[in-house]
Design an enzyme around this catalytic site. Structure first.
Site, PDB file in Angstrom:
ATOM      1  N   ASP A 111       0.860  -1.177   0.000  1.00 33.88           N
ATOM      2  CA  ASP A 111       0.000   0.000   0.000  1.00 33.88           C
ATOM      3  C   ASP A 111       0.897   1.229   0.000  1.00 33.88           C
ATOM      4  OD1 ASP A 111       0.043   1.100   3.057  1.00 33.88           O
ATOM      5  OD2 ASP A 111      -0.035  -1.083   3.094  1.00 33.88           O
ATOM      6  N   ASP A 154      -9.887   3.519   5.891  1.00 36.66           N
ATOM      7  CA  ASP A 154      -8.796   3.451   6.867  1.00 36.66           C
ATOM      8  C   ASP A 154      -9.240   4.097   8.173  1.00 36.66           C
ATOM      9  OD1 ASP A 154      -6.469   3.649   8.335  1.00 36.66           O
ATOM     10  OD2 ASP A 154      -5.286   4.608   6.769  1.00 36.66           O
ATOM     11  N   GLU A 171      -8.148   4.528  11.919  1.00 39.70           N
ATOM     12  CA  GLU A 171      -7.060   4.352  12.874  1.00 39.70           C
ATOM     13  C   GLU A 171      -6.924   5.573  13.769  1.00 39.70           C
ATOM     14  OE1 GLU A 171      -2.900   4.764  11.139  1.00 39.70           O
ATOM     15  OE2 GLU A 171      -4.013   4.234   9.312  1.00 39.70           O
TER      16      GLU A 171
END
Length: 282
Positions: free
Chosen positions: A81, A170, A172
Site C-alpha cells: 500500500d 482506513d 485508525e
C-alpha cells in the site's frame, strides 16, 4: 461648486458591495480552495501527506517493522500500500519482486487528494497488478456520507474489470488529537455505517475496513456490526495476525510492515490468487 447627491453615493456603495459579494462567491466556489472545504463544514487538514495506512498504528501499538515476511504463510498473495509519501513508485520493480496487488491512498477528509494518485493507481494496474484505493478517515471532520462521496468522486470508485478491488476505509488513531476523534463508541459505529452504506449505494460494493483490534475496541466498543459485511484489512507488525476485532472470523488482508519506506508497506492477502480475483470481481 459641485452639488452633493446622497443617492449617487448610495448607488456607488451598493455597486461596491455587489462586486465584493461576487468575488467572495467565486472564492467559496473554487473546488480546491480552503474556503470551499470550510464551506462544506470540513476542518483544515494540517499534514495529510504524513497520514497513510498504518502511520498511526506503529506510533501507538509498536511492533517489528523489519519488512521481513512472517514465517509459515501459505497460499497468500503479496501486496503493497502506498500514498504520496512514496511519490512516483517503480511498479515494474515491485512486480518483478512478486507483488501482485496494491492499495493506493486517494483521499483524506473532504478536501485532500493524493497528488501522486494517478501514477500510483494507474501504474500498478498497467504492470498487471490488481489494485484498489483507500480513504484515510477523519470522523471529526465531516460526516461518513460526505467522506464516502468525496472518496468515490476522487478515485475511490469500483468497476467490475477483474483488476479493481473495492475501496477501503482506513480507521485508525487520530493524527491530530483525541484517539477516537471525540466520538463516543456508538457515534463512531454510526459514522462507519454512514460511510459504508453510502459507498455501497454509490458503487455496489461494501468497502474493506482497515483497522487494528486495539483501536477498534477503544473507539467502537469492539462492535461486531461489520464482520459479516465488510472485508477486514488488519495491521499487525509481528509474527502473526493475532486477535481480530469482534464480528470477524477471519482477515482478508494483513499489513505486516509499516515503515513508510519508498516501496510502501507490505501486505498479504489471505488466500490464493483466484480468491483475490474473486474479491475484485465482487
Amino acid at each position: 461648486m459641485p452639488v452633493h447627491r446622497p443617492g449617487s453615493a448610495r448607488r456607488a456603495l451598493s455597486a461596491l458591495i455587489g462586486i465584493l459579494a461576487t468575488l467572495l462567491a467565486v472564492t467559496f466556489a473554487l473546488p480546491g480552495s480552503a474556503f470551499a472545504a470550510q464551506g462544506r463544514g470540513a476542518k483544515a487538514i494540517p499534514h495529510p501527506e504524513d497520514d497513510w495506512a498504518g502511520s498511526q498504528i506503529l506510533k501507538h501499538e509498536g511492533g517489528s517493522t523489519t519488512g521481513a515476511e512472517p514465517p509459515g504463510l501459505l497460499a497468500t498473495v503479496e501486496g503493497v500500500d502506498v500514498s504520496s509519501h512514496q511519490g512516483n513508485v517503480a511498479w515494474a520493480t515491485l512486480w518483478s519482486s512478486g507483488v501482485r496487488f496494491a492499495y493506493v491512498k486517494a483521499t483524506e477528509g473532504t478536501s485532500y487528494t493524493n497528488p501522486y494518485f494517478a501514477q500510483q493507481y494507474n501504474g500498478s494496474y498497467n504492470v498487471g497488478m490488481i489494485r484498489g484505493a483507500y480513504h484515510f478517515a477523519l470522523p471529526d471532520n465531516s460526516s461518513g456520507a460526505a467522506q464516502a462521496n468525496y472518496f468515490v468522486d476522487h478515485g475511490g470508485g469500483w468497476s467490475k474489470d477483474g483488476k479493481t478491488l473495492p475501496g477501503a476505509l482506513d480507521m485508525e488513531y487520530n493524527p491530530y488529537g483525541a484517539t477516537c476523534y471525540g466520538l463516543s463508541a456508538s457515534a463512531m459505529v454510526n459514522w462507519v455505517k454512514d460511510f459504508s452504506n453510502t459507498y455501497k449505494a454509490r458503487t455496489g460494493r461494501d468497502p474493506v475496513i482497515y483497522t487494528s483490534t486495539s483501536w477498534w475496541k477503544s473507539c467502537t466498543g469492539n462492535s461486531a456490526a461489520f464482520g459479516s459485511i465488510n472485508p477486514l484489512w488488519i495491521p499487525r507488525y509481528g509474527s502473526s495476525v493475532g486477535e481480530l476485532p469482534a464480528g470477524w472470523g477471519f482477515h482478508t488482508i494483513w499489513q505486516y510492515t509499516s515503515s513508510g519506506a519508498t516501496v510502501g508497506d507490505h501486505n498479504k492477502f489471505n488466500g490464493a490468487m483466484d480468491r483475490l480475483q474473486a474479491l475484485a470481481n465482487g
